[in-house]
Design a protein around this motif. Structure first.
Motif, mmCIF file in Angstrom:
data_model
loop_
_atom_site.group_PDB
_atom_site.id
_atom_site.type_symbol
_atom_site.label_atom_id
_atom_site.label_comp_id
_atom_site.label_asym_id
_atom_site.label_seq_id
_atom_site.Cartn_x
_atom_site.Cartn_y
_atom_site.Cartn_z
ATOM 1 N N CYS A 60 -3.360 -10.912 -0.210
ATOM 2 C CA CYS A 60 -4.367 -9.940 0.206
ATOM 3 C C CYS A 60 -3.765 -8.865 1.091
ATOM 4 O O CYS A 60 -4.131 -7.708 1.005
ATOM 5 C CB CYS A 60 -5.510 -10.636 0.927
ATOM 6 N N VAL A 61 -2.830 -9.289 1.952
ATOM 7 C CA VAL A 61 -2.219 -8.304 2.829
ATOM 8 C C VAL A 61 -1.393 -7.334 2.002
ATOM 9 O O VAL A 61 -1.420 -6.136 2.207
ATOM 10 C CB VAL A 61 -1.356 -9.001 3.903
ATOM 11 N N ILE A 62 -0.677 -7.868 1.017
ATOM 12 C CA ILE A 62 0.168 -7.020 0.179
ATOM 13 C C ILE A 62 -0.673 -5.967 -0.532
ATOM 14 O O ILE A 62 -0.315 -4.810 -0.610
ATOM 15 C CB ILE A 62 0.938 -7.881 -0.844
ATOM 16 N N GLN A 63 -1.826 -6.386 -1.019
ATOM 17 C CA GLN A 63 -2.624 -5.416 -1.766
ATOM 18 C C GLN A 63 -3.433 -4.505 -0.846
ATOM 19 O O GLN A 63 -4.082 -3.591 -1.298
ATOM 20 C CB GLN A 63 -3.588 -6.141 -2.712
ATOM 21 N N SER A 64 -3.338 -4.779 0.475
ATOM 22 C CA SER A 64 -4.284 -4.145 1.372
ATOM 23 C C SER A 64 -4.299 -2.618 1.303
ATOM 24 O O SER A 64 -5.333 -2.030 1.060
ATOM 25 C CB SER A 64 -4.010 -4.583 2.802
ATOM 26 N N LEU A 65 -3.134 -1.985 1.502
ATOM 27 C CA LEU A 65 -3.150 -0.522 1.496
ATOM 28 C C LEU A 65 -3.449 0.008 0.116
ATOM 29 O O LEU A 65 -4.227 0.947 -0.056
ATOM 30 C CB LEU A 65 -1.790 0.013 1.971
ATOM 31 N N ALA A 66 -2.813 -0.613 -0.878
ATOM 32 C CA ALA A 66 -3.037 -0.140 -2.238
ATOM 33 C C ALA A 66 -4.495 -0.312 -2.620
ATOM 34 O O ALA A 66 -5.076 0.538 -3.280
ATOM 35 C CB ALA A 66 -2.141 -0.891 -3.204
ATOM 36 N N SER A 67 -5.101 -1.390 -2.150
ATOM 37 C CA SER A 67 -6.478 -1.650 -2.569
ATOM 38 C C SER A 67 -7.447 -0.647 -1.966
ATOM 39 O O SER A 67 -8.503 -0.415 -2.516
ATOM 40 C CB SER A 67 -6.894 -3.060 -2.180
ATOM 41 N N GLN A 68 -7.071 -0.075 -0.837
ATOM 42 C CA GLN A 68 -8.010 0.906 -0.278
ATOM 43 C C GLN A 68 -8.157 2.097 -1.207
ATOM 44 O O GLN A 68 -9.120 2.828 -1.128
ATOM 45 C CB GLN A 68 -7.561 1.360 1.102
ATOM 46 N N PHE A 169 4.372 5.467 2.411
ATOM 47 C CA PHE A 169 5.079 5.017 1.203
ATOM 48 C C PHE A 169 4.902 3.518 1.013
ATOM 49 O O PHE A 169 5.087 2.734 1.942
ATOM 50 C CB PHE A 169 6.580 5.332 1.316
ATOM 51 N N MET A 170 4.554 3.146 -0.202
ATOM 52 C CA MET A 170 4.467 1.737 -0.572
ATOM 53 C C MET A 170 5.871 1.242 -0.919
ATOM 54 O O MET A 170 6.597 1.917 -1.650
ATOM 55 C CB MET A 170 3.578 1.556 -1.806
ATOM 56 N N HIS A 171 6.247 0.080 -0.380
ATOM 57 C CA HIS A 171 7.560 -0.489 -0.702
ATOM 58 C C HIS A 171 7.381 -1.808 -1.430
ATOM 59 O O HIS A 171 7.200 -2.845 -0.814
ATOM 60 C CB HIS A 171 8.400 -0.632 0.572
ATOM 61 N N ASN A 172 7.405 -1.704 -2.745
ATOM 62 C CA ASN A 172 7.193 -2.884 -3.579
ATOM 63 C C ASN A 172 8.483 -3.319 -4.269
ATOM 64 O O ASN A 172 8.448 -4.112 -5.193
ATOM 65 C CB ASN A 172 6.118 -2.589 -4.636
ATOM 66 N N GLU A 173 9.611 -2.764 -3.806
ATOM 67 C CA GLU A 173 10.857 -3.044 -4.520
ATOM 68 C C GLU A 173 11.319 -4.495 -4.364
ATOM 69 O O GLU A 173 12.099 -4.990 -5.170
ATOM 70 C CB GLU A 173 11.968 -2.074 -4.108
ATOM 71 N N SER A 174 10.872 -5.178 -3.333
ATOM 72 C CA SER A 174 11.198 -6.599 -3.177
ATOM 73 C C SER A 174 10.093 -7.239 -2.342
ATOM 74 O O SER A 174 9.310 -6.547 -1.675
ATOM 75 C CB SER A 174 12.542 -6.769 -2.451
ATOM 76 N N GLU A 175 10.073 -8.565 -2.391
ATOM 77 C CA GLU A 175 9.080 -9.308 -1.622
ATOM 78 C C GLU A 175 9.251 -9.004 -0.130
ATOM 79 O O GLU A 175 8.284 -8.811 0.605
ATOM 80 C CB GLU A 175 9.270 -10.810 -1.899
ATOM 81 N N GLN A 176 10.522 -8.921 0.284
ATOM 82 C CA GLN A 176 10.783 -8.655 1.701
ATOM 83 C C GLN A 176 10.307 -7.246 2.095
ATOM 84 O O GLN A 176 9.682 -7.055 3.130
ATOM 85 C CB GLN A 176 12.266 -8.804 2.021
ATOM 86 N N ALA A 177 10.588 -6.276 1.220
ATOM 87 C CA ALA A 177 10.172 -4.899 1.523
ATOM 88 C C ALA A 177 8.653 -4.838 1.660
ATOM 89 O O ALA A 177 8.115 -4.182 2.559
ATOM 90 C CB ALA A 177 10.653 -3.956 0.427
ATOM 91 N N SER A 179 6.659 -7.345 2.419
ATOM 92 C CA SER A 179 6.235 -8.100 3.583
ATOM 93 C C SER A 179 6.518 -7.337 4.887
ATOM 94 O O SER A 179 5.691 -7.301 5.796
ATOM 95 C CB SER A 179 6.945 -9.453 3.552
ATOM 96 N N TRP A 180 7.679 -6.692 4.947
ATOM 97 C CA TRP A 180 8.067 -6.011 6.183
ATOM 98 C C TRP A 180 7.317 -4.686 6.392
ATOM 99 O O TRP A 180 7.398 -4.100 7.464
ATOM 100 C CB TRP A 180 9.587 -5.774 6.201
ATOM 101 N N SER A 181 6.631 -4.218 5.366
ATOM 102 C CA SER A 181 5.916 -2.941 5.548
ATOM 103 C C SER A 181 4.398 -3.136 5.626
ATOM 104 O O SER A 181 3.633 -2.209 5.425
ATOM 105 C CB SER A 181 6.282 -1.962 4.420
ATOM 106 N N GLN A 182 3.987 -4.380 5.916
ATOM 107 C CA GLN A 182 2.549 -4.632 6.030
ATOM 108 C C GLN A 182 1.940 -3.914 7.239
ATOM 109 O O GLN A 182 2.599 -3.723 8.253
ATOM 110 C CB GLN A 182 2.305 -6.129 6.241
ATOM 111 N N VAL A 183 0.668 -3.590 7.080
ATOM 112 C CA VAL A 183 -0.105 -2.995 8.177
ATOM 113 C C VAL A 183 -1.198 -3.994 8.531
ATOM 114 O O VAL A 183 -1.877 -4.516 7.646
ATOM 115 C CB VAL A 183 -0.725 -1.653 7.733
#
Ligand SMILES: O=C(O)[C@@H](CO)OP(=O)(O)O
Length: 345
Positions: A60-68, A169-177, A179-183
């Protein structure tokens, strides 16, 4: 009318209006944030979207910004006023296309293609001016190419937007990217615009012309040959992409990733390149492979389309925050602008 004339820039910029708006901007920002936050709570329930099921938390956190981006800007929400022309009824969305501002290699007249060159000083000014032109048009999601000149253009343009949202900027290039760019603040997410970079929107790959001077190449191989490489639909430059090949990935990306956003009512800005945008415009305007030959796009000039009932309607280029441009805004866009005017009075 020839396509190259058809897509020219329109009018002059109303910069004094822009400066006035800027002065008032800070003053009314808090008010705007309050209104927007209230709307989200009352309309979309997004503020309660956090998962309480531990197994789904990350997802849910991963999709958070994109989902808005699936949420219509509350400034446009019918719950805020008696707007009759809503997303639900009309399913209308704005589409802004911008070719990047002048790059340092445009300035030197070099073939650039997929070489990643930044904007020139003039290009920076063009991007800011482009932002002023679209500063009253709603933007819910931004797509750029993977190249810095398109990304600089989008970011600089958004510094001028009256709505004051922050492009992220969305960083979906890796799981870590990811995770580390969550808001972690829902309110902050609501004041953000997701920016999605896609290589498919890159400039056509210019093959062995990349880095060569355009004039010198014409002198060496002949004007006609170079014009064929540069503007024909299906003849590629040596070891490079033809417009047709560029269209195969750019238009496919547009159809797969961008059209669904428009269909769901989201307002989209695309910052890309002369040829990737020529191929997309060819698709939007149903140009033939003959017609696209004379289609030229200026650097840093935003073009506005309205997507409505499955059709793309070109509206021209808005000329400033207080102007509708040579073509009138739709009712929905006029209402959006009116709300911004009211907030910044
Ligand atoms: O050099 C390039 O990458 C492009 C765009 O600047 O050139 P052309 O004008 O030939 O499409």
């Amino acid at each position: 009318m020839a396509a190259e004339v058809y897509y020219q820039a329109i009018g002059t910029l109303q910069s004094h209006s822009y400066l006035n708006n800027l002065n008032n901007h800070q003053k009314h920002q808090n008010n705007l944030v309050r209104l927007v936050a209230r709307d989200f709570i009352s309309s979309n329930g997004l503020s309660t979207r956090r998962s309480n099921r531990s197994g789904q938390r990350n997802c849910c956190v991963i999709q958070s910004l994109a989902s808005q981006t699936s949420v219509v800007d509350p400034v446009l929400s019918p719950s805020r006023s008696n707007i009759g022309d809503t997303h639900k009824k009309s399913n209308e969305a704005a589409l802004i296309l911008i070719r990047h501002g002048e790059s340092l290699w445009n300035e030197k007249n070099l073939f650039t293609g997929c070489v990643d060159v930044p904007l020139s000083k003039k290009g920076i000014d063009e991007a800011i001016e482009a932002g002023q032109r679209i500063s009253s048009i709603p933007v819910d999601v931004i797509f750029t190419s993977a190249l810095i000149r398109a990304q600089m253009t989008a970011m600089l343009a958004m510094t001028q937007h009256r709505r004051g949202k922050v492009p992220i900027f969305m960083h979906n290039e890796s799981e870590q990217a990811r995770s580390w760019s969550q808001v972690f603040s829902e309110d902050t997410k609501k004041q953000s615009i997701p920016v999605i970079a896609a290589w498919q929107l890159n400039e056509r790959m210019y093959g062995e012309l990349q880095g060569l001077n355009k004039q010198e190449t014409a002198d060496r191989y002949g004007k006609e040959q170079v014009h064929e490489w540069r503007r024909s639909y299906d003849i590629p430059p040596p070891n490079g992409e033809s417009l047709e090949m560029c269209a195969e990935r750019a238009v496919a990306y547009f159809r797969d990733q961008i059209e669904p956003q428009l269909l769901s009512g989201k307002n989209v800005m695309i910052s890309a390149h002369g040829n990737s945008l020529r191929s997309i415009i060819m698709y939007l305007d149903k140009l033939t492979s003959q017609e696209v030959i004379s289609l030229e796009l200026s650097t840093g000039i935003p073009m506005l389309y309205i997507f409505k009932e499955g059709r793309f309607i070109r509206r021209g280029s808005p000329i400033g925050p207080s102007e509708a441009g040579v073509y009138a805004y739709t009712r929905r866009l006029a209402l959006y602008k009116q709300k911004l005017d009211d907030m910044f009075q």
